[in-house]
Design an enzyme around this catalytic site. Structure first.
Site, PDB file in Angstrom:
ATOM      1  N   CYS A 271      20.789 115.261  51.917  1.00  0.00           N
ATOM      2  CA  CYS A 271      19.347 115.523  52.049  1.00  0.00           C
ATOM      3  C   CYS A 271      18.626 114.770  53.163  1.00  0.00           C
ATOM      4  O   CYS A 271      17.867 115.373  53.920  1.00  0.00           O
ATOM      5  CB  CYS A 271      18.668 115.218  50.729  1.00  0.00           C
ATOM      6  SG  CYS A 271      19.354 116.218  49.419  1.00  0.00           S
TER       7      CYS A 271
HETATM    8  C1  UGA Z   1      17.790 111.618  47.739  1.00  0.00           C
HETATM    9  C2  UGA Z   1      16.469 111.149  47.127  1.00  0.00           C
HETATM   10  O1  UGA Z   1      16.605 109.805  46.657  1.00  0.00           O
HETATM   11  C3  UGA Z   1      16.057 112.060  45.953  1.00  0.00           C
HETATM   12  O2  UGA Z   1      14.770 111.665  45.473  1.00  0.00           O
HETATM   13  C4  UGA Z   1      16.003 113.495  46.451  1.00  0.00           C
HETATM   14  O3  UGA Z   1      15.688 114.381  45.384  1.00  0.00           O
HETATM   15  C5  UGA Z   1      17.345 113.883  47.033  1.00  0.00           C
HETATM   16  O4  UGA Z   1      17.677 112.981  48.123  1.00  0.00           O
HETATM   17  C6  UGA Z   1      17.237 115.289  47.553  1.00  0.00           C
HETATM   18  O5  UGA Z   1      16.394 115.553  48.401  1.00  0.00           O
HETATM   19  O6  UGA Z   1      17.946 116.166  47.013  1.00  0.00           O
HETATM   20  P1  UGA Z   1      20.371 111.357  47.060  1.00  0.00           P
HETATM   21  O7  UGA Z   1      20.645 111.923  48.415  1.00  0.00           O
HETATM   22  O8  UGA Z   1      21.069 111.908  45.893  1.00  0.00           O
HETATM   23  O9  UGA Z   1      18.796 111.461  46.739  1.00  0.00           O
HETATM   24  O10 UGA Z   1      20.752 109.814  47.108  1.00  0.00           O
HETATM   25  P2  UGA Z   1      19.967 108.426  47.247  1.00  0.00           P
HETATM   26  O11 UGA Z   1      20.163 107.662  46.013  1.00  0.00           O
HETATM   27  O12 UGA Z   1      18.599 108.627  47.722  1.00  0.00           O
HETATM   28  O13 UGA Z   1      20.819 107.725  48.395  1.00  0.00           O
HETATM   29  C7  UGA Z   1      20.833 108.247  49.715  1.00  0.00           C
HETATM   30  C8  UGA Z   1      21.601 107.327  50.630  1.00  0.00           C
HETATM   31  O14 UGA Z   1      20.901 106.113  50.844  1.00  0.00           O
HETATM   32  C9  UGA Z   1      22.986 106.912  50.103  1.00  0.00           C
HETATM   33  O15 UGA Z   1      23.914 106.936  51.156  1.00  0.00           O
HETATM   34  C10 UGA Z   1      22.776 105.500  49.612  1.00  0.00           C
HETATM   35  O16 UGA Z   1      23.948 104.704  49.637  1.00  0.00           O
HETATM   36  C11 UGA Z   1      21.751 105.010  50.623  1.00  0.00           C
HETATM   37  N1  UGA Z   1      20.960 103.877  50.106  1.00  0.00           N
HETATM   38  C12 UGA Z   1      20.142 104.029  49.041  1.00  0.00           C
HETATM   39  C13 UGA Z   1      21.046 102.637  50.749  1.00  0.00           C
HETATM   40  O17 UGA Z   1      21.788 102.478  51.740  1.00  0.00           O
HETATM   41  N2  UGA Z   1      20.301 101.607  50.281  1.00  0.00           N
HETATM   42  C14 UGA Z   1      19.465 101.723  49.218  1.00  0.00           C
HETATM   43  O18 UGA Z   1      18.817 100.728  48.861  1.00  0.00           O
HETATM   44  C15 UGA Z   1      19.393 102.963  48.589  1.00  0.00           C
END
Ligand code: UGA
Length: 448
Positions: A271
């Protein structure tokens, strides 16, 4: 209770469908890909998501029906959620093929229905899409008027992979973009009934504002991570500095909050990149260049380059070296590797001549489909480390936290560890191996 249908059973559609069914709603869920539909019908999701299988098995063949016929789904429901994918095109814009197909099909099906019907677009779309594409396509194919004969809302979804079921059941907030008051009212009523006394705040607005809110949410989160990654890179230049402590401190400021401040290899997943790129292109086409969003993407790409530089600094050259990569999924608790920074790192290492061995508790089957050439897959973290010249901890799976310094020292040829998530204790590990972490400066002299 209203009857609900879903069009498109990706992570959003399927997770929502099982949650509505689990709450007692009659749900008909349409998936046009017959092999995916059959797998779901057999009670097995075609992707991994915690608790999904258990929810599916509880509801499948009871009040959840999986169908491969759009008409069946629409005609057996009062409310249809469109949950098809809107993947990125090469030029950064979103591919609306599935959305236009779904809108036409819903229109054709609705032509056969007399009662009022609400269509809810959940798919992420750039502002204007619901009103300029979905609405006219449904009107053309039904011969009826939106806001009078059928109703329309845009209602973004904020669930995270790996936490999807909980996020559907307990969202922080709900956004309802209604075509008119009646459309918004119908959806509000549904959520009132779904959440009962736990109803989160509902923000009601018009459709284009709601469409933009979804992009605002994802681009904000990606930018927040790129910001803490920038702090991490600065910490590495300062002996004794620790980005985890910086994040802990600024997270106490209620204006910042502690979430999404975990520095690492960069954000991945299906996303963030797609949405950032879509919003950048959308804005540029309208005469505004959102430089902050461009910088968010650029900073993310650079995290991989900086990590490769750390390896080079220790190994001198990468060509011919055996590198162990722990974690391939874009984050823990999923088998999804889309836009995974770890996969991009592996590709770069391979380009530079490294012999990569990788291990991931869940994502190896998906990785094999895209990255089969020249990569070895290990059956465990320990096997992955064997005879390696350098190890990279890329995805912070729980099981990697159990690795001890001896596991690295005894199994690796040269124990050099690049810890992208600061999973281990720097002081302890540095006594036994060459330990480098994203966001940690060199160990400082102890202060008396
Ligand atoms: C993200 C959004 O968080 C959701 O709210 C949204 O609905 C979704 O995209 C979407 O548009 O469908 P998602 O892609 O499942 O969700 O995963 P996240 O938990 O947001 O993580 C995204 C990336 O950021 C991962 O690679 C994760 O490792 C990284 N991340 C996350 C970090 O590097 N540090 C953090 O503190 C948090």
């Amino acid at each position: 209770m209203k009857k609900i249908s879903f069009i498109g059973l990706g992570p959003v559609g399927l997770c929502m469908a099982v949650c509505f069914a689990a709450k007692g709603y009659q749900v008909t869920a349409f998936e046009k890909d017959a092999s995916k539909a059959n797998q779901i019908k057999s009670g097995e999701p075609y992707f991994y998501e915690p608790h999904l299988e258990e929810f599916l098995q509880k509801t499948q063949n009871k009040n959840l029906r999986i169908v491969t016929n759009n008409e069946e789904a629409v005609l057996q429901s009062d409310i249809t959620f469109i949950t098809v994918g809107t993947p990125a095109k090469r030029n950064g814009t979103i591919n609306l093929r599935y959305l236009t197909e779904a809108s036409k099909e819903i229109g054709k099906s609705l032509k056969k229905k007399k009662e009022a019907h609400l269509i809810v677009v959940k798919s992420t779309v750039t502002p204007g899409t619901t009103q300029n594409i979905v609405k006219p396509l449904v009107e053309k194919n039904t011969g009826r008027k939106c806001g009078k004969d059928f109703f329309l809302c845009f209602n973004p979804e904020f669930l995270r992979e790996g936490n999807a079921i909980k996020d559907v059941l307990e969202p922080d907030y709900i956004v309802i973009g209604g075509y008119n008051q009646k459309s918004a009212g119908m959806l509000k009523e549904l959520y009132n009934e779904f959440h009962k006394e736990h109803l989160p705040s509902i923000i009601q607005t018009n459709i284009p504002t709601a469409e933009l809110m979804k992009y605002a949410n994802n681009t904000f989160l990606a930018t927040k991570i790129s910001l803490i990654n920038t702090m991490a890179n600065i910490c590495e230049k300062i002996p004794g500095a620790d980005v985890t402590k910086v994040a802990e401190a600024i997270g106490k400021d209620h204006r910042i909050n502690p979430h999404f401040l975990n520095a690492g290899l960069g954000w991945g997943g299906s996303c963030f990149r797609k949405d950032l790129q879509a919003l950048i292109t959308f804005s540029k086409e309208r005469g505004y260049r959102p430089m902050l969003l461009e910088a968010t993407c650029r900073a993310n790409d650079l995290q991989i380059k900086f990590t490769i530089e750390k390896i080079k600094e220790k190994l001198k050259k990468i060509d011919g070296k055996r590198i162990a990569v722990l974690g391939l999924a874009f984050k823990p608790n999923t088998d999804d590797i889309r836009e995974s920074q770890s996969i991009k790192l592996v590709e770069q290492l391979q380009k530079e001549g490294a012999k990569v061995t990788a291990y991931d508790p869940m994502a190896i089957p998906n990785t094999r489909k895209t990255l089969d050439k020249g990569i070895n897959y290990a059956l465990s973290a320990i096997e992955c480390l064997k005879n390696s010249d350098c190890a990279i901890l890329a995805t912070e799976w729980e099981e990697f936290k159990k690795l001890k310094p001896e596991d690295f020292v005894q199994n690796m040829k040269t124990p050099i560890l690049i810890d992208c998530r600061r999973l281990y204790n720097q002081e302890k590990l540095s006594k036994q191996l060459c330990y480098i972490a994203i966001g940690l400066g060199e160990l400082a002299e102890p202060q008396l």
